[in-house]
Scaffold this motif. Structure first.
Motif, PDB file in Angstrom:
ATOM      1  N   ASP A  37       0.818  -1.222   0.000  1.00 55.37           N
ATOM      2  CA  ASP A  37       0.000   0.000   0.000  1.00 55.37           C
ATOM      3  C   ASP A  37       0.846   1.263   0.000  1.00 55.37           C
ATOM      4  N   LEU A  38       1.954   1.209  -0.714  1.00 55.85           N
ATOM      5  CA  LEU A  38       2.884   2.331  -0.799  1.00 55.85           C
ATOM      6  C   LEU A  38       3.152   2.623  -2.273  1.00 55.85           C
ATOM      7  N   ALA A  39       3.211   3.896  -2.628  1.00 55.11           N
ATOM      8  CA  ALA A  39       3.556   4.290  -3.989  1.00 55.11           C
ATOM      9  C   ALA A  39       4.602   5.398  -3.925  1.00 55.11           C
ATOM     10  N   LEU A  40       5.644   5.272  -4.731  1.00 55.90           N
ATOM     11  CA  LEU A  40       6.667   6.305  -4.841  1.00 55.90           C
ATOM     12  C   LEU A  40       6.351   7.149  -6.067  1.00 55.90           C
ATOM     13  N   VAL A  41       6.280   8.474  -5.877  1.00 55.75           N
ATOM     14  CA  VAL A  41       5.943   9.373  -6.983  1.00 55.75           C
ATOM     15  C   VAL A  41       7.016  10.449  -7.068  1.00 55.75           C
ATOM     16  N   GLY A  42       7.724  10.467  -8.191  1.00 59.76           N
ATOM     17  CA  GLY A  42       8.769  11.465  -8.417  1.00 59.76           C
ATOM     18  C   GLY A  42       8.198  12.722  -9.016  1.00 59.76           C
ATOM     19  N   ILE A  43       8.660  13.858  -8.533  1.00 57.26           N
ATOM     20  CA  ILE A  43       8.254  15.140  -9.109  1.00 57.26           C
ATOM     21  C   ILE A  43       9.120  15.382 -10.337  1.00 57.26           C
ATOM     22  N   GLY A  68       9.399 -11.251   0.957  1.00 60.76           N
ATOM     23  CA  GLY A  68       8.580 -11.566  -0.199  1.00 60.76           C
ATOM     24  C   GLY A  68       8.486 -10.425  -1.188  1.00 60.76           C
ATOM     25  N   ALA A  69       9.305  -9.442  -1.063  1.00 63.38           N
ATOM     26  CA  ALA A  69       9.444  -8.306  -1.975  1.00 63.38           C
ATOM     27  C   ALA A  69       8.192  -7.979  -2.781  1.00 63.38           C
ATOM     28  N   ASN A  70       7.310  -7.192  -2.202  1.00 71.30           N
ATOM     29  CA  ASN A  70       6.166  -6.667  -2.946  1.00 71.30           C
ATOM     30  C   ASN A  70       6.694  -5.797  -4.068  1.00 71.30           C
ATOM     31  N   PRO A  71       5.995  -5.762  -5.204  1.00 67.37           N
ATOM     32  CA  PRO A  71       6.445  -4.834  -6.242  1.00 67.37           C
ATOM     33  C   PRO A  71       6.340  -3.399  -5.722  1.00 67.37           C
ATOM     34  N   ILE A  72       7.294  -2.582  -6.087  1.00 59.68           N
ATOM     35  CA  ILE A  72       7.283  -1.182  -5.677  1.00 59.68           C
ATOM     36  C   ILE A  72       6.533  -0.407  -6.757  1.00 59.68           C
ATOM     37  N   VAL A  73       5.448   0.242  -6.355  1.00 58.14           N
ATOM     38  CA  VAL A  73       4.646   1.023  -7.288  1.00 58.14           C
ATOM     39  C   VAL A  73       5.315   2.388  -7.455  1.00 58.14           C
ATOM     40  N   VAL A  74       5.610   2.757  -8.700  1.00 59.69           N
ATOM     41  CA  VAL A  74       6.264   4.034  -8.962  1.00 59.69           C
ATOM     42  C   VAL A  74       5.497   4.819 -10.019  1.00 59.69           C
ATOM     43  N   GLY A  75       5.639   6.120  -9.942  1.00 61.86           N
ATOM     44  CA  GLY A  75       5.032   7.008 -10.922  1.00 61.86           C
ATOM     45  C   GLY A  75       5.722   8.349 -10.881  1.00 61.86           C
ATOM     46  N   SER A  76       5.224   9.263 -11.679  1.00 62.98           N
ATOM     47  CA  SER A  76       5.767  10.624 -11.685  1.00 62.98           C
ATOM     48  C   SER A  76       4.628  11.608 -11.846  1.00 62.98           C
ATOM     49  N   VAL A 108       1.351   7.753  -0.450  1.00 63.23           N
ATOM     50  CA  VAL A 108       2.197   8.257  -1.529  1.00 63.23           C
ATOM     51  C   VAL A 108       3.434   8.898  -0.910  1.00 63.23           C
ATOM     52  N   VAL A 109       4.602   8.416  -1.335  1.00 61.63           N
ATOM     53  CA  VAL A 109       5.845   9.071  -0.945  1.00 61.63           C
ATOM     54  C   VAL A 109       6.235   9.943  -2.134  1.00 61.63           C
ATOM     55  N   LEU A 110       6.071  11.237  -1.959  1.00 62.96           N
ATOM     56  CA  LEU A 110       6.397  12.222  -2.981  1.00 62.96           C
ATOM     57  C   LEU A 110       7.894  12.496  -2.900  1.00 62.96           C
ATOM     58  N   VAL A 111       8.593  12.407  -4.027  1.00 64.17           N
ATOM     59  CA  VAL A 111      10.058  12.459  -4.021  1.00 64.17           C
ATOM     60  C   VAL A 111      10.561  13.539  -4.963  1.00 64.17           C
ATOM     61  N   ASP A 112      11.536  14.319  -4.472  1.00 67.91           N
ATOM     62  CA  ASP A 112      12.208  15.308  -5.319  1.00 67.91           C
ATOM     63  C   ASP A 112      13.698  15.276  -5.015  1.00 67.91           C
ATOM     64  N   ASP A 113      14.466  15.865  -5.912  1.00 63.03           N
ATOM     65  CA  ASP A 113      15.912  15.893  -5.700  1.00 63.03           C
ATOM     66  C   ASP A 113      16.300  16.961  -4.693  1.00 63.03           C
ATOM     67  N   VAL A 114      15.722  18.162  -4.828  1.00 63.94           N
ATOM     68  CA  VAL A 114      16.052  19.285  -3.941  1.00 63.94           C
ATOM     69  C   VAL A 114      14.768  19.907  -3.412  1.00 63.94           C
ATOM     70  N   LEU A 115      14.715  20.113  -2.102  1.00 61.86           N
ATOM     71  CA  LEU A 115      13.609  20.833  -1.481  1.00 61.86           C
ATOM     72  C   LEU A 115      14.100  22.229  -1.153  1.00 61.86           C
ATOM     73  N   TYR A 116      13.388  23.240  -1.658  1.00 59.77           N
ATOM     74  CA  TYR A 116      13.814  24.621  -1.482  1.00 59.77           C
ATOM     75  C   TYR A 116      12.666  25.407  -0.841  1.00 59.77           C
ATOM     76  N   GLN A 138       3.722  11.459   2.124  1.00 61.58           N
ATOM     77  CA  GLN A 138       4.991  11.692   2.809  1.00 61.58           C
ATOM     78  C   GLN A 138       5.944  12.322   1.799  1.00 61.58           C
ATOM     79  N   LEU A 139       6.953  13.018   2.291  1.00 60.64           N
ATOM     80  CA  LEU A 139       7.869  13.734   1.404  1.00 60.64           C
ATOM     81  C   LEU A 139       9.298  13.277   1.622  1.00 60.64           C
ATOM     82  N   ALA A 140       9.984  12.997   0.512  1.00 56.59           N
ATOM     83  CA  ALA A 140      11.395  12.613   0.547  1.00 56.59           C
ATOM     84  C   ALA A 140      12.172  13.493  -0.421  1.00 56.59           C
TER      85      ALA A 140
END
Length: 184
Positions: A37-43, A68-76, A108-116, A138-140
């Protein structure tokens, strides 16, 4: 674009970036008790490569821990049209949102390279809202450079890197570079 008078300084190397991604992957898994129940979303655009690297590392960690390595759901997500400063910044014509999954009920773990300033994150959250209502967001970020204009704080950060407003930060798999603009 850099001018000849700009001063560039690499502050993290490729190994540092890899270690930061590994640490963040562990923290995300631990906080969320796995990857179900986790999704990684890149900005778009800087967060996309980070999401891909995090997903690979999270799969490795889950497999090593025999979960059992669940598939990692990713998007942008392309947040450019949701920004409150759209007239002040160029819109990236090649960036598109790619959320080929439902965000309803997932974290949703929202991911960016730089937070300003936090404005891109706010816009990305608005963009995700068009796809549904996540359980949580969540934010990473690999680098948190401070200077927030909105009350946004990352849950997972690779490196806190205080900077001045006259500096710019570039994050790639090959390292983190600060450029001091001297043309002002």
């Amino acid at each position: 674009m850099n001018t000849p008078s700009d001063v560039r300084k690499q502050v993290l190397g490729p190994d540092d970036v890899r270690r930061a991604i590994t640490r963040m992957a562990h923290e995300i898994i631990e906080r969320n008790r796995g990857t179900a129940d986790l999704a990684l979303v890149g900005i778009q655009t800087g967060g996309v490569w980070v999401v891909e690297a995090l997903a690979v590392e999270m799969l490795r960690i889950e497999a090593a821990e025999n979960r059992g390595a669940n598939p990692i759901v990713v998007g942008s997500v392309d947040a450019s049209l949701y920004r409150d400063d759209i007239g002040m910044r160029p819109v990236s014509p090649g960036s598109v949102s790619d959320l080929a999954f439902t965000v309803e009920g997932v974290t949703v773990v929202l991911v960016d390279d730089v937070l300003y300033t936090g404005r891109t994150v706010r816009a990305a959250i608005d963009a995700i809202g068009d796809y549904g209502r996540p359980k949580a967001v969540q934010l990473a970020a690999i680098v948190d450079r401070g200077h927030r204009e909105l009350p946004i704080r990352p849950d997972f950060v690779g490196k806190n890197l205080p900077t001045s407003a006259e500096e710019s930060v570039s994050v790639t798999p090959n390292g983190v570079t600060i450029t001091q603009r001297t043309d002002r």
